[in-house]
Design a protein around this motif. Structure first.
Motif, PDB file in Angstrom:
ATOM      1  N   HIS A 121      -7.007 -41.970 -91.808  1.00 28.19           N
ATOM      2  CA  HIS A 121      -7.472 -40.612 -91.528  1.00 28.19           C
ATOM      3  C   HIS A 121      -8.245 -40.013 -92.707  1.00 28.19           C
ATOM      4  O   HIS A 121      -9.204 -39.266 -92.504  1.00 28.19           O
ATOM      5  CB  HIS A 121      -6.296 -39.719 -91.123  1.00 28.19           C
ATOM      6  N   LYS A 124     -11.653 -41.519 -92.439  1.00 30.65           N
ATOM      7  CA  LYS A 124     -12.394 -40.904 -91.330  1.00 30.65           C
ATOM      8  C   LYS A 124     -12.892 -39.521 -91.718  1.00 30.65           C
ATOM      9  O   LYS A 124     -13.978 -39.102 -91.323  1.00 30.65           O
ATOM     10  CB  LYS A 124     -11.509 -40.800 -90.089  1.00 30.65           C
ATOM     11  N   SER A 125     -12.084 -38.786 -92.499  1.00 26.72           N
ATOM     12  CA  SER A 125     -12.494 -37.429 -92.886  1.00 26.72           C
ATOM     13  C   SER A 125     -13.707 -37.459 -93.807  1.00 26.72           C
ATOM     14  O   SER A 125     -14.481 -36.503 -93.840  1.00 26.72           O
ATOM     15  CB  SER A 125     -11.344 -36.687 -93.549  1.00 26.72           C
ATOM     16  N   THR A 128     -16.967 -37.015 -92.041  1.00 22.78           N
ATOM     17  CA  THR A 128     -17.222 -35.747 -91.364  1.00 22.78           C
ATOM     18  C   THR A 128     -17.853 -34.753 -92.336  1.00 22.78           C
ATOM     19  O   THR A 128     -17.976 -35.028 -93.533  1.00 22.78           O
ATOM     20  CB  THR A 128     -15.912 -35.141 -90.822  1.00 22.78           C
ATOM     21  N   LEU A 129     -18.235 -33.596 -91.815  1.00 21.77           N
ATOM     22  CA  LEU A 129     -18.813 -32.552 -92.665  1.00 21.77           C
ATOM     23  C   LEU A 129     -17.742 -31.829 -93.475  1.00 21.77           C
ATOM     24  O   LEU A 129     -18.065 -31.113 -94.417  1.00 21.77           O
ATOM     25  CB  LEU A 129     -19.586 -31.551 -91.803  1.00 21.77           C
ATOM     26  N   ARG A 130     -16.484 -31.966 -93.095  1.00 24.31           N
ATOM     27  CA  ARG A 130     -15.381 -31.311 -93.815  1.00 24.31           C
ATOM     28  C   ARG A 130     -14.348 -32.353 -94.239  1.00 24.31           C
ATOM     29  O   ARG A 130     -13.299 -32.483 -93.599  1.00 24.31           O
ATOM     30  CB  ARG A 130     -14.734 -30.254 -92.931  1.00 24.31           C
ATOM     31  N   PRO A 131     -14.600 -33.101 -95.312  1.00 22.85           N
ATOM     32  CA  PRO A 131     -13.623 -34.115 -95.745  1.00 22.85           C
ATOM     33  C   PRO A 131     -12.357 -33.461 -96.297  1.00 22.85           C
ATOM     34  O   PRO A 131     -12.328 -32.276 -96.611  1.00 22.85           O
ATOM     35  CB  PRO A 131     -14.370 -34.891 -96.832  1.00 22.85           C
TER      36      PRO A 131
END
Length: 194
Positions: A121, A124-125, A128-131
């Protein structure tokens, strides 16, 4: 489907061994046989309605092969479906159920799968735009704003023994990941110069 070997039937099952055999084999067995010693005894009397409208509950559909302990012949009628096994952590979880629940390997593999799932996870973060933000999510800032340091001195806190390990356990993986990113960036920059 009223198999006497399943624990999911409305009626009571008869024990496979006699009470005397169980009492001889298991210390303390049958301590609650006297209804006066059982707080739930009035609800167990004949003629009291349980509210069950079934002999065997309707089974929840199994949408994918579920993990099932080797000790149980079947899944319970209702089970959780919020987190289906996925990725490497899912494979580790499935493998853990090849062992009995009485074996340490079963539980250690499930713990390892949880750690792998956390890192899956985290990775995966990063896409994204918000790790994930390890500073705010670990609560390290509250050590300074909520009297965290002061609460450690003069107290008999259980976490004082491993307090020195916490920054290493929580912070080291992030430092190693950051180091890996820097190393990859430098290697990419060197490769472009050539």
């Amino acid at each position: 489907m009223t198999d006497t070997a399943t624990p999911y039937i409305a009626g009571k099952r008869t024990p496979q061994q006699s009470a005397e055999d169980l009492r001889a084999r298991i210390p303390g067995w049958g301590a609650d046989l006297d209804p006066a010693d059982r707080p739930s005894s009035p609800r167990e009397q004949p003629g009291i309605e349980t509210g069950a409208h079934w002999d065997f509950p309707e089974r929840q559909p199994e949408k994918w092969p579920r993990e099932r302990s080797v000790e149980h012949a079947m899944l319970p009628p209702v089970f959780g479906t919020s987190t289906p096994p996925a990725g490497v952590s899912g494979a580790i979880r499935k493998y853990a159920y090849k062992y009995s629940e009485g074996r340490a390997a079963h539980w250690l593999l499930l713990i390892a799968a949880d750690r792998v799932d956390a890192w899956e996870h985290h990775l995966k973060s990063l896409a994204t735009l918000r790790p994930d933000n390890p500073v705010t999510e670990t609560g390290v800032l509250s050590e300074f704003s909520a009297h965290g340091v002061r609460s450690r001195f003069g107290q008999k806190r259980a976490d004082l023994g491993h307090q020195w390990m916490d920054p290493v356990i929580v912070g080291a993986p992030w430092v190693l990941a950051a180091g890996g990113v820097v190393a990859a960036f430098r290697a990419l920059r060197r490769h472009r110069r050539v």
